[in-house]
Design a protein around this motif. Structure first.
Motif, PDB file in Angstrom:
ATOM      1  N   ILE A  48       0.839  -1.202   0.000  1.00  0.00           N
ATOM      2  CA  ILE A  48       0.000   0.000   0.000  1.00  0.00           C
ATOM      3  C   ILE A  48       0.875   1.253   0.000  1.00  0.00           C
ATOM      4  O   ILE A  48       0.636   2.208  -0.764  1.00  0.00           O
ATOM      5  CB  ILE A  48      -0.946  -0.008   1.212  1.00  0.00           C
ATOM      6  CG1 ILE A  48      -1.954  -1.152   1.086  1.00  0.00           C
ATOM      7  CG2 ILE A  48      -1.685   1.325   1.322  1.00  0.00           C
ATOM      8  CD1 ILE A  48      -2.833  -1.331   2.304  1.00  0.00           C
ATOM      9  N   ALA A  49       1.908   1.260   0.860  1.00  0.00           N
ATOM     10  CA  ALA A  49       2.808   2.409   0.921  1.00  0.00           C
ATOM     11  C   ALA A  49       3.546   2.599  -0.403  1.00  0.00           C
ATOM     12  O   ALA A  49       3.760   3.731  -0.860  1.00  0.00           O
ATOM     13  CB  ALA A  49       3.810   2.237   2.065  1.00  0.00           C
ATOM     14  N   PHE A  50       3.933   1.481  -1.047  1.00  0.00           N
ATOM     15  CA  PHE A  50       4.625   1.563  -2.333  1.00  0.00           C
ATOM     16  C   PHE A  50       3.731   2.179  -3.408  1.00  0.00           C
ATOM     17  O   PHE A  50       4.179   3.033  -4.188  1.00  0.00           O
ATOM     18  CB  PHE A  50       5.086   0.167  -2.756  1.00  0.00           C
ATOM     19  CG  PHE A  50       5.659   0.113  -4.152  1.00  0.00           C
ATOM     20  CD1 PHE A  50       6.949   0.542  -4.398  1.00  0.00           C
ATOM     21  CD2 PHE A  50       4.896  -0.349  -5.218  1.00  0.00           C
ATOM     22  CE1 PHE A  50       7.479   0.510  -5.682  1.00  0.00           C
ATOM     23  CE2 PHE A  50       5.416  -0.396  -6.491  1.00  0.00           C
ATOM     24  CZ  PHE A  50       6.715   0.036  -6.728  1.00  0.00           C
ATOM     25  N   SER A  57       5.667   9.714  -6.973  1.00  0.00           N
ATOM     26  CA  SER A  57       7.092   9.488  -7.220  1.00  0.00           C
ATOM     27  C   SER A  57       7.749  10.645  -7.980  1.00  0.00           C
ATOM     28  O   SER A  57       8.878  11.046  -7.663  1.00  0.00           O
ATOM     29  CB  SER A  57       7.292   8.177  -7.987  1.00  0.00           C
ATOM     30  OG  SER A  57       6.593   8.208  -9.226  1.00  0.00           O
ATOM     31  N   GLN A  58       7.060  11.204  -8.976  1.00  0.00           N
ATOM     32  CA  GLN A  58       7.654  12.296  -9.734  1.00  0.00           C
ATOM     33  C   GLN A  58       7.821  13.541  -8.871  1.00  0.00           C
ATOM     34  O   GLN A  58       8.811  14.265  -8.996  1.00  0.00           O
ATOM     35  CB  GLN A  58       6.803  12.618 -10.965  1.00  0.00           C
ATOM     36  CG  GLN A  58       7.494  13.542 -11.968  1.00  0.00           C
ATOM     37  CD  GLN A  58       8.837  12.992 -12.425  1.00  0.00           C
ATOM     38  OE1 GLN A  58       8.933  11.862 -12.908  1.00  0.00           O
ATOM     39  NE2 GLN A  58       9.892  13.785 -12.258  1.00  0.00           N
ATOM     40  N   ASP A  59       6.877  13.787  -7.967  1.00  0.00           N
ATOM     41  CA  ASP A  59       7.014  14.905  -7.039  1.00  0.00           C
ATOM     42  C   ASP A  59       8.200  14.695  -6.106  1.00  0.00           C
ATOM     43  O   ASP A  59       8.924  15.645  -5.782  1.00  0.00           O
ATOM     44  CB  ASP A  59       5.731  15.072  -6.210  1.00  0.00           C
ATOM     45  CG  ASP A  59       4.540  15.465  -7.071  1.00  0.00           C
ATOM     46  OD1 ASP A  59       4.749  16.168  -8.086  1.00  0.00           O
ATOM     47  OD2 ASP A  59       3.409  15.067  -6.739  1.00  0.00           O
ATOM     48  N   ILE A  60       8.406  13.460  -5.676  1.00  0.00           N
ATOM     49  CA  ILE A  60       9.536  13.152  -4.803  1.00  0.00           C
ATOM     50  C   ILE A  60      10.853  13.370  -5.547  1.00  0.00           C
ATOM     51  O   ILE A  60      11.810  13.943  -5.009  1.00  0.00           O
ATOM     52  CB  ILE A  60       9.439  11.709  -4.277  1.00  0.00           C
ATOM     53  CG1 ILE A  60       8.157  11.532  -3.454  1.00  0.00           C
ATOM     54  CG2 ILE A  60      10.653  11.357  -3.438  1.00  0.00           C
ATOM     55  CD1 ILE A  60       7.874  10.093  -3.054  1.00  0.00           C
ATOM     56  N   ILE A  61      10.904  12.923  -6.797  1.00  0.00           N
ATOM     57  CA  ILE A  61      12.120  13.109  -7.604  1.00  0.00           C
ATOM     58  C   ILE A  61      12.385  14.593  -7.824  1.00  0.00           C
ATOM     59  O   ILE A  61      13.531  15.057  -7.730  1.00  0.00           O
ATOM     60  CB  ILE A  61      11.990  12.353  -8.942  1.00  0.00           C
ATOM     61  CG1 ILE A  61      12.017  10.845  -8.697  1.00  0.00           C
ATOM     62  CG2 ILE A  61      13.114  12.757  -9.893  1.00  0.00           C
ATOM     63  CD1 ILE A  61      11.799  10.016  -9.935  1.00  0.00           C
ATOM     64  N   ASN A  62      11.333  15.356  -8.100  1.00  0.00           N
ATOM     65  CA  ASN A  62      11.505  16.803  -8.274  1.00  0.00           C
ATOM     66  C   ASN A  62      12.039  17.454  -6.997  1.00  0.00           C
ATOM     67  O   ASN A  62      12.870  18.369  -7.046  1.00  0.00           O
ATOM     68  CB  ASN A  62      10.179  17.448  -8.675  1.00  0.00           C
ATOM     69  CG  ASN A  62       9.730  17.039 -10.061  1.00  0.00           C
ATOM     70  OD1 ASN A  62      10.541  16.619 -10.894  1.00  0.00           O
ATOM     71  ND2 ASN A  62       8.443  17.143 -10.327  1.00  0.00           N
ATOM     72  N   LEU A  92       9.968   2.482  -3.732  1.00  0.00           N
ATOM     73  CA  LEU A  92      10.288   1.369  -2.834  1.00  0.00           C
ATOM     74  C   LEU A  92      11.042   1.855  -1.603  1.00  0.00           C
ATOM     75  O   LEU A  92      10.749   1.435  -0.480  1.00  0.00           O
ATOM     76  CB  LEU A  92      11.108   0.322  -3.585  1.00  0.00           C
ATOM     77  CG  LEU A  92      11.499  -0.922  -2.783  1.00  0.00           C
ATOM     78  CD1 LEU A  92      10.250  -1.645  -2.293  1.00  0.00           C
ATOM     79  CD2 LEU A  92      12.364  -1.858  -3.626  1.00  0.00           C
ATOM     80  N   VAL A  93      12.005   2.759  -1.807  1.00  0.00           N
ATOM     81  CA  VAL A  93      12.775   3.299  -0.681  1.00  0.00           C
ATOM     82  C   VAL A  93      11.865   4.051   0.287  1.00  0.00           C
ATOM     83  O   VAL A  93      11.940   3.877   1.511  1.00  0.00           O
ATOM     84  CB  VAL A  93      13.904   4.218  -1.191  1.00  0.00           C
ATOM     85  CG1 VAL A  93      14.575   4.946  -0.033  1.00  0.00           C
ATOM     86  CG2 VAL A  93      14.937   3.411  -1.963  1.00  0.00           C
ATOM     87  N   VAL A  94      10.992   4.891  -0.260  1.00  0.00           N
ATOM     88  CA  VAL A  94      10.063   5.658   0.583  1.00  0.00           C
ATOM     89  C   VAL A  94       9.116   4.718   1.320  1.00  0.00           C
ATOM     90  O   VAL A  94       8.833   4.903   2.521  1.00  0.00           O
ATOM     91  CB  VAL A  94       9.270   6.665  -0.277  1.00  0.00           C
ATOM     92  CG1 VAL A  94       8.155   7.308   0.535  1.00  0.00           C
ATOM     93  CG2 VAL A  94      10.206   7.730  -0.828  1.00  0.00           C
ATOM     94  N   ALA A  95       8.628   3.682   0.635  1.00  0.00           N
ATOM     95  CA  ALA A  95       7.699   2.735   1.268  1.00  0.00           C
ATOM     96  C   ALA A  95       8.364   2.008   2.432  1.00  0.00           C
ATOM     97  O   ALA A  95       7.758   1.834   3.498  1.00  0.00           O
ATOM     98  CB  ALA A  95       7.191   1.729   0.232  1.00  0.00           C
TER      99      ALA A  95
END
Length: 273
Positions: A48-50, A57-62, A92-95
């Motif tokens: 679920i977290a993934f 994910s794109q916001d995190i990369i930005n 995956l890392v964030v999850a």
């Protein structure tokens, strides 16, 4: 209706009895079932977290690349699937990071029945302090280490005709590595306190090992950082400070443990019975 309800409850009670032996303790089958259930909770939470992290994910990369853009880094991807794979990797890392508290709780809940009260308190203290230290290490890397290292490394190209066009994969892997390394480095006091509390190492050994520890620390810093003395010092100096802090913290807690009230000692002995 009452008979049907009692009949429905009866199999469940028999099933619970099978998981316990005659003395009331859980059998191997019961332990395996509990382990399976707790593992299933962790896996479902991780999935679920993934999925949630993948959506953002794109916001995190930005967010992660914004720091490099401040120092005039230009980001590119050199393979068609590179950006997509980085979105999966970051998600995956964030999850894993988000679900780490739940994972640690499930581990504690699984082993807690077999622990004494003092051991349970020590376990909880290690989990909480470990999470806090890891977050502090990541924050230190994000606010102090990475800006300094990125600025220093980009300045190496000043006065040349070389422009820094960095692969998104290389940049994100560099940042994640620094985050993870600093997070684990800041766990040093927690590990030292745990080992001294368990009697596996002594404070006197840590004091006598300061000189060899300095060599090992700079060796580790040289391995995990770019090949320049500035980056190595940015990692080695906090590690050395944390090592010294570990010595004082371990010594303080050992003195506090010796002054533990007799009532707590009696509680631990009652648990053994």
């Amino acid at each position: 209706m009452k008979k049907d309800q009692n009949a429905a409850k009866q199999p469940a009670s028999k099933k619970q009895e099978k998981d316990k032996s005659e003395d009331g303790k859980m059998t191997i089958t019961g332990h395996l079932k509990e382990f399976r259930n707790r593992l299933a909770v962790c896996l479902v939470g991780l999935v679920i977290a993934f999925l949630i992290a993948l959506y953002f994910s794109q916001d995190i990369i930005n967010f992660l690349t914004a720091m490099g853009e401040k120092y005039n880094y230009v980001f590119v991807y050199i393979a068609p699937q590179e950006l997509l794979m980085q979105q999966f990797t970051i998600s995956l890392v964030v999850a894993v990071c988000v679900m780490l508290p739940l994972l640690l709780y499930e581990i504690w809940a699984y082993v807690n029945p077999a622990l004494k009260k003092s051991e349970s308190r020590l376990f909880i203290g290690v989990i909480i302090s470990g999470l806090i230290c890891f977050v502090v290490g990541v924050f230190f890397a994000y606010k102090i280490m990475l800006p300094f290292m990125l600025r220093f490394l980009i300045e190496l190209s000043s006065g040349t005709n070389i422009q820094a066009s960095i692969s998104v994969q290389n940049y994100l892997n560099f940042e994640i590595t620094i985050f993870v390394v600093m997070g684990f480095i800041f766990e040093l006091p927690v590990v030292a306190v745990l080992l001294t509390q368990l009697g596996l190492i002594k404070v006197e050994w840590m004091k006598k090992g300061i000189k060899p520890a300095i060599i090992v620390i700079f060796l580790i810093a040289a391995i995990v950082t770019p090949p320049d003395i500035v980056s190595q010092s940015m990692v080695a100096i906090p590690m050395l400070g944390l090592y010294i802090l570990s010595i004082y913290l371990s010594a303080f807690l050992l003195k506090f443990k010796k002054k533990k009230p007799e009532t707590e000692i009696e509680e631990d002995s009652d648990d053994d019975d």
